[in-house]
Design a protein around this motif. Sequence first.
Motif, short mmCIF file in Angstrom:
data_model
loop_
_atom_site.label_atom_id
_atom_site.label_comp_id
_atom_site.label_asym_id
_atom_site.label_seq_id
_atom_site.Cartn_x
_atom_site.Cartn_y
_atom_site.Cartn_z
N MET A 20 34.58 39.48 39.10
CA MET A 20 34.78 40.55 40.07
C MET A 20 35.36 40.01 41.38
SD MET A 20 34.18 43.29 38.55
CE MET A 20 34.17 44.44 39.90
N GLY A 21 34.91 38.82 41.79
CA GLY A 21 35.47 38.21 42.99
C GLY A 21 36.95 37.88 42.82
N ALA A 22 37.31 37.36 41.64
CA ALA A 22 38.71 37.06 41.37
C ALA A 22 39.55 38.35 41.34
CB ALA A 22 38.84 36.32 40.04
N TRP A 23 38.99 39.40 40.74
CA TRP A 23 39.70 40.69 40.69
C TRP A 23 39.93 41.23 42.11
CZ3 TRP A 23 42.07 43.47 36.99
CH2 TRP A 23 42.39 44.78 37.28
N HIS A 24 38.93 41.16 42.95
CA HIS A 24 39.05 41.64 44.33
C HIS A 24 40.10 40.83 45.09
CE1 HIS A 24 37.89 43.33 48.18
NE2 HIS A 24 37.77 42.08 48.63
#
Length: 132
Positions: A20-24
């Motif tokens: 999720m951090g990478a997606w954000h």
Amino acid sequence: MEDLFRDYWWLIFPLWGLGMGAWHSMANYRRKTRMLDIVRTYAEKGEQPPEALLTALNREDDEYRDGCRRSPAHYWSLVALFGVLGVGFGVGAWSYDFQGVGWPFSIVALVMGAMTLWALINALFIARAPGR
């Protein structure tokens, strides 16, 4: 394979958080790139980009640096949260220590105590931004 999943099922949560951090980060990168492309188009035409566009480019960075994420009120709530969790795990360590299995609770209680101390130091020493 079943043994592997049974022993390491909990790794799903940190991996999900990393994803999720990478997606954000990727979504933020794409949005900024599109805005910069629009600014580049205005520059190629020799025109001044709209002020709202330039403000939108800088707004998120300013909010991250000076925004509510670093306000003392936020850290006071973290002091309360980590303090309550530390006391709860400390009580759990004390009550399960009679059975000889309280050491994991002790480790978590110590970590929560350290986080409480960190939040307290931040709450006391981070200056409130003017106008807040």
